[in-house]
Enzyme design. Sequence first.
Site, short mmCIF file in Angstrom:
data_model
loop_
_atom_site.label_atom_id
_atom_site.label_comp_id
_atom_site.label_asym_id
_atom_site.label_seq_id
_atom_site.Cartn_x
_atom_site.Cartn_y
_atom_site.Cartn_z
N SER A 1 20.63 72.36 -18.16
CA SER A 1 20.91 71.39 -16.63
C SER A 1 19.81 71.08 -16.92
CB SER A 1 21.19 73.10 -15.27
OG SER A 1 21.27 71.44 -14.46
N THR B 1 35.19 61.02 -16.71
CA THR B 1 34.18 59.93 -17.29
C THR B 1 32.89 60.50 -17.36
OG1 THR B 1 35.48 58.47 -16.53
CG2 THR B 1 33.63 57.76 -16.92
N CYS C 1 20.20 79.77 -5.24
CA CYS C 1 22.18 79.52 -5.44
C CYS C 1 21.90 81.41 -3.40
CB CYS C 1 22.60 80.61 -6.46
SG CYS C 1 22.76 78.91 -7.54
N ALA D 1 25.14 73.27 -15.69
CA ALA D 1 25.08 73.97 -16.43
C ALA D 1 26.35 75.28 -16.11
CB ALA D 1 24.09 75.13 -16.37
N HIS E 1 18.31 68.79 -14.30
CA HIS E 1 17.67 69.15 -12.93
C HIS E 1 16.62 69.67 -13.62
CE1 HIS E 1 18.83 71.67 -10.14
NE2 HIS E 1 20.06 71.56 -10.65
N ASN F 1 16.27 83.40 -13.80
CA ASN F 1 15.51 82.62 -12.39
C ASN F 1 14.79 82.87 -11.68
OD1 ASN F 1 18.63 83.00 -12.45
ND2 ASN F 1 18.18 82.28 -10.57
#
Length: 358
Positions: A184, A222, A304, A72, A186, A140
Site C-alpha cells: 500500500s 480507470t 483498523c 492493499a 501510504h 502491523n
Amino acid sequence: MIYLDYQATTPLAPEAREAMLQWLDGTDGGGFGNPHSPHRMGRQARAAIEVARDQVAALFPPGGSIVFTGSATEAINLAIRGSGAGGTVAVSAIEHAAVLDTAGAIGPCHRLKVDGKGVCDPDQALPADTRLICVMQVNNEIGTIQPAGRWHGRAQDAGALYLCDAVQAYGKLLLADADLITISAHKFHGPKGVGALWIRDGVKLTAQMTGGGQEAGIRSGTLSPALVAGMGAAAAVAAQRMDDDRAHVERLWKAARRLMADWDLNGSEMDRWHGNLNLRREGLDVNRLMNDCREVMFSAGSACASGSGRTSHVLAAIGLTTREAKNSIRLGFGRYTTMVQIEEAARLLNEGAEAQGV
C-alpha cells in the site's frame, strides 16, 4: 503535534507530492487524460503509469509483474479470492483483518500459531488440502518480522501458493520470495488510495471485479495517474534511502527504549522492525493517556481496530491477557521523525502514566 503512528499511515514524501501535481493540475496540458484512452493525452498519462510501475517493481523480487489496485485490501482480496477455490487457506493468527476476514469468508481457514514473541514458525503442521498460505512479512501491530522466505519454501513443499502481506515491509526491508505480494503506497510515504499486487510469473488469477480489465485483464477500473505516479516516486525514494532510513530508525529506537525503560515491550525485540514500539504498563488507562497527551499521535492498537472495543487479536495471539492488551500502546516512527520529537513524546507519555500512579 508529534506524529508517532507510522503503522497507520506515513507522511507524504515531498517527491511523491511533486510527482502527483502534474496529473492533478493539468501541467503541460495533459494532466487530466484518461490513461486508457488512445489519444496523445491518454498515452502521456499511460506513460507516467508505466514509469511508476517500473519504480514500484524495482523493490520486488525478480520474475513477476505489478497490478495496481485501489488499496492493499483490494490486492489481498484479489490474491485470496482469485487464486482458486476449494481447499484450505492457512493464515497466521496475527494477520491483518483484510487477510483474516477474506480467508474466513471463502471457505476452510486454518489458523497458524505464533509464539510469545509474535513469530510464526514454518515447521508447524498444515492441513493436507492447503492451497494457499498467508503469512505477512512485518506485523502491523507489534512489528515482528516473520520468516517469510521459509514460509515460501514450505508452501512449495506443500504444493500451495504463498501470499505475503508486505505492507509494513515494502521500502524498509528486502522483500522475501513469494508467489503473491501486496503493498500500500501510504505506508511508505506515498498517497492514500493506491496499492499493488505483485504476481509471480506463471501464477494465474481470476478477476474479482469485472469491467474493462484495464490491469492485465484481472483488475478493472480507470487508474489515477496522480496516485500511481505518487506511489512510483515514493518507491524510488525508498529505494534510494533504505539504508539511511533504517539507520535513522535504529537511532530513534535506541533512544525510545532508553527513555521508556519502565514500559514492557510486546513482541520480539530482535526479530522486529524497530520503527514499531508496542509497549504496555500495568494498570494504564490508555484512553486517559490519549486525552492527557493530545499532542502525541499514537495508537492503542492497529488503526483498523481502534474504537472497536475489541481486544487486539495480535496481542491475544502472543499470550497477553485482555487487561494487558488494554494496557498497551503503539508508537510508530520513521523517516521524518526527529530525535527531539522522540524525546518530547517519551517525556509526555511517561508523565501521563505517572500521573495515573502506574
